[in-house]
Enzyme design. Structure first.
Site, PDB file in Angstrom:
ATOM      1  N   HIS A   1      -9.931  -5.675   1.972  1.00  0.00           N
ATOM      2  CA  HIS A   1      -9.323  -5.243   0.718  1.00  0.00           C
ATOM      3  C   HIS A   1      -7.961  -5.871   0.431  1.00  0.00           C
ATOM      4  O   HIS A   1      -7.384  -5.633  -0.620  1.00  0.00           O
ATOM      5  CB  HIS A   1      -9.182  -3.722   0.682  1.00  0.00           C
ATOM      6  CG  HIS A   1      -8.109  -3.203   1.587  1.00  0.00           C
ATOM      7  ND1 HIS A   1      -8.265  -3.125   2.935  1.00  0.00           N
ATOM      8  CD2 HIS A   1      -6.852  -2.785   1.323  1.00  0.00           C
ATOM      9  CE1 HIS A   1      -7.159  -2.655   3.475  1.00  0.00           C
ATOM     10  NE2 HIS A   1      -6.278  -2.444   2.525  1.00  0.00           N
TER      11      HIS A   1
HETATM   12  C1  UD1 Z   1      -3.526   0.600  -0.732  1.00  0.00           C
HETATM   13  C2  UD1 Z   1      -2.339   0.193   0.154  1.00  0.00           C
HETATM   14  C3  UD1 Z   1      -2.859  -0.545   1.380  1.00  0.00           C
HETATM   15  C4  UD1 Z   1      -3.918   0.249   2.103  1.00  0.00           C
HETATM   16  C5  UD1 Z   1      -5.021   0.582   1.116  1.00  0.00           C
HETATM   17  C6  UD1 Z   1      -6.137   1.376   1.748  1.00  0.00           C
HETATM   18  C7  UD1 Z   1      -0.265  -0.335  -1.043  1.00  0.00           C
HETATM   19  C8  UD1 Z   1       0.663  -1.428  -1.405  1.00  0.00           C
HETATM   20  N1  UD1 Z   1      -1.428  -0.709  -0.536  1.00  0.00           N
HETATM   21  O1  UD1 Z   1      -4.096  -0.600  -1.227  1.00  0.00           O
HETATM   22  O2  UD1 Z   1      -1.781  -0.790   2.258  1.00  0.00           O
HETATM   23  O3  UD1 Z   1      -4.431  -0.510   3.154  1.00  0.00           O
HETATM   24  O4  UD1 Z   1      -4.449   1.345   0.037  1.00  0.00           O
HETATM   25  O5  UD1 Z   1      -7.152   1.654   0.849  1.00  0.00           O
HETATM   26  O6  UD1 Z   1       0.074   0.813  -1.209  1.00  0.00           O
HETATM   27  N2  UD1 Z   1      -8.836   2.439  -6.961  1.00  0.00           N
HETATM   28  C9  UD1 Z   1      -9.903   3.230  -7.259  1.00  0.00           C
HETATM   29  N3  UD1 Z   1      -9.892   4.516  -6.811  1.00  0.00           N
HETATM   30  C10 UD1 Z   1      -8.868   5.023  -6.096  1.00  0.00           C
HETATM   31  C11 UD1 Z   1      -7.776   4.204  -5.802  1.00  0.00           C
HETATM   32  C12 UD1 Z   1      -7.767   2.921  -6.231  1.00  0.00           C
HETATM   33  O7  UD1 Z   1     -10.848   2.813  -7.890  1.00  0.00           O
HETATM   34  O8  UD1 Z   1      -8.949   6.209  -5.712  1.00  0.00           O
HETATM   35  C13 UD1 Z   1      -8.848   1.038  -7.394  1.00  0.00           C
HETATM   36  C14 UD1 Z   1      -8.018   0.779  -8.603  1.00  0.00           C
HETATM   37  O9  UD1 Z   1      -8.704  -0.114  -9.409  1.00  0.00           O
HETATM   38  C15 UD1 Z   1      -6.779   0.136  -8.045  1.00  0.00           C
HETATM   39  C16 UD1 Z   1      -7.311  -0.598  -6.826  1.00  0.00           C
HETATM   40  O10 UD1 Z   1      -8.367   0.230  -6.340  1.00  0.00           O
HETATM   41  O11 UD1 Z   1      -6.177  -0.711  -8.963  1.00  0.00           O
HETATM   42  C17 UD1 Z   1      -6.316  -0.766  -5.747  1.00  0.00           C
HETATM   43  O12 UD1 Z   1      -5.696   0.478  -5.402  1.00  0.00           O
HETATM   44  P1  UD1 Z   1      -4.153   0.517  -4.947  1.00  0.00           P
HETATM   45  O13 UD1 Z   1      -3.761   1.878  -4.556  1.00  0.00           O
HETATM   46  O14 UD1 Z   1      -3.313  -0.182  -5.945  1.00  0.00           O
HETATM   47  O15 UD1 Z   1      -4.077  -0.407  -3.661  1.00  0.00           O
HETATM   48  P2  UD1 Z   1      -5.098  -0.580  -2.457  1.00  0.00           P
HETATM   49  O16 UD1 Z   1      -5.652  -1.947  -2.578  1.00  0.00           O
HETATM   50  O17 UD1 Z   1      -6.056   0.558  -2.345  1.00  0.00           O
END
Ligand code: UD1
Length: 363
Positions: A206
């Site tokens: 990811h």
């Molecule tokens: C975040 C953490 C990362 C961790 C990861 C575990 C930061 C900088 N990064 O990254 O260190 O390893 O979580 O999962 O904080 N989304 C959903 N549903 C959700 C949450 C997110 O669909 O419940 C999607 C959204 O489109 C979002 C994308 O996932 O834009 C990324 O989510 P985000 O929280 O920005 O960062 P992660 O890549 O999950």
């Protein structure tokens, strides 16, 4: 002492669970749980609270998804009034996600002491948002609990005063050791997928550096497709990664893999513990595989968790398709690194943290 504990994203939940559990039984501490809402999906959020027995958050900020800067800004904006009304004696943040740094910043502006659990880890790779979050959070923290010797060394080199640093062990390992047997008894995931213990690999990906660039992501998938001719591969797909598969038109490249949604904690632990090997770019999984004694190939150029390389089962392979295939085949042939469990990864880290906090005098 009233401590406001912060969670935001999936990797925070297994870290806060044992801390909340021990704080709840402490006569000296009053814990409050706050969720920023960085992760909110049923399978990225709710299922972890249920399986790990984490109490429902007392406060939810409902921040949601967005760019890094937006997410940090929005969290600060929503967290600041909570600090005013709750007026905690200290806040406790875990790990390195956006929620961690945002809440540390907001508390610092209000001169509320910050406790950081899992401090001092450094990849020295500033292209990772987590590295920025780690360094800034540590700089702002009054009390820093480290999980491995490198954490203390890094902090001392950066000028952190030694009395602020405590080697407590690894709270995520507390959770793993507590639930490992339960996972083995209750999870049906291997049967459901018709997998034999030791007869498959698990992959998670990811990191933006791996999945947001088509060339890199396609290269990794090419190697894994080759590997799938020798070994079944279960790919648990993070929402970001799912989005990139669609955007880059990589559906063909994942056809030979067993694709799954993000898994509940117990199923993921069971999948990892029975795998022949794990391929990942996650931070926590490097540590969990070390504890489970399962060889791990980390598809990154660096790691902030060097103890998993020196003592555990982890090997850094980067993202070149040839290297990934070569190292995976080496594990299939030889069984891979055996490793040992690092010091104080014994299931009692949260207990040590809570005992320390009971006699700690915030500034
Ligand atoms: C975040 C953490 C990362 C961790 C990861 C575990 C930061 C900088 N990064 O990254 O260190 O390893 O979580 O999962 O904080 N989304 C959903 N549903 C959700 C949450 C997110 O669909 O419940 C999607 C959204 O489109 C979002 C994308 O996932 O834009 C990324 O989510 P985000 O929280 O920005 O960062 P992660 O890549 O999950």
């Amino acid at each position: 002492m009233k401590i406001l504990n912060v969670v935001g994203a999936r990797p925070n939940f297994m870290k806060i669970a044992p801390i909340m559990e021990h704080m709840k039984t402490s006569a000296h501490l009053t814990p409050v749980l706050l969720h920023t809402g960085q992760h909110y999906d049923q399978n990225m959020n709710d299922v972890f609270f249920d399986q790990l027995g984490i109490p429902r958050p007392d406060i939810e900020l409902g921040v949601g998804s967005g760019g890094q800067a937006w997410q940090v800004a929005e969290t600060i904006r929503k967290f600041d009034p909570v600090l005013e009304t709750e007026s905690p004696d200290a806040i406790l943040v875990v790990g390195d996600v956006n929620a961690t740094v945002a809440c540390a910043l907001a508390a610092s502006y209000r001169k509320i002491p910050v406790i950081h659990v899992e401090a001092g880890l450094r990849s020295f790779d500033w292209s990772m948002p987590e590295e920025i979050n780690r360094v800034v959070t540590d700089r702002l923290s009054d009390l820093l609990f480290v999980t491995e010797p490198s954490g203390r060394e890094n902090l001392l080199k950066e000028g952190t005063s030694p009395e602020k640093i405590q080697f407590a062990g690894n709270v995520m390992v507390d959770t793993l050791l507590k639930h490992r047997e339960n996972a083995a008894h209750t999870s049906r995931i291997l049967d459901q997928l018709q997998l034999q213990p030791g007869g498959y690999a698990v992959m998670t990906l990811h990191r933006p550096t791996n999945v947001d660039q088509k060339k890199v992501f396609a290269g990794i998938l090419k190697a894994v497709h080759q590997l799938s001719k020798q070994l079944k591969i279960v790919f648990t797909v993070h929402p970001r990664t799912r989005g990139r598969i669609d955007e880059f038109g990589l559906e063909e490249s994942v056809k030979s893999l067993i694709l799954l949604e993000p898994q509940p904690y117990l199923d993921m632990v069971q999948l990892m513990s029975q795998a022949q090997l794990v391929l990942t770019d996650s931070g926590g999984i490097q540590e969990e595989t070390t504890v489970l004694g399962v060889p791990c190939l980390t598809l990154r150029e660096n790691t902030e968790r060097p103890v998993t390389l020196d003592e555990g089962t982890n090997t850094l392979v980067g993202t070149s398709p040839e290297a990934i295939l070569r190292e995976a085949e080496h594990i299939i042939k030889t069984g891979g690194k055996q490793g040992r469990c690092p010091e104080l990864w014994d299931g009692r880290a949260a207990e040590r943290i809570v005992r320390f906090l009971e006699q700690w005098q915030p500034r």
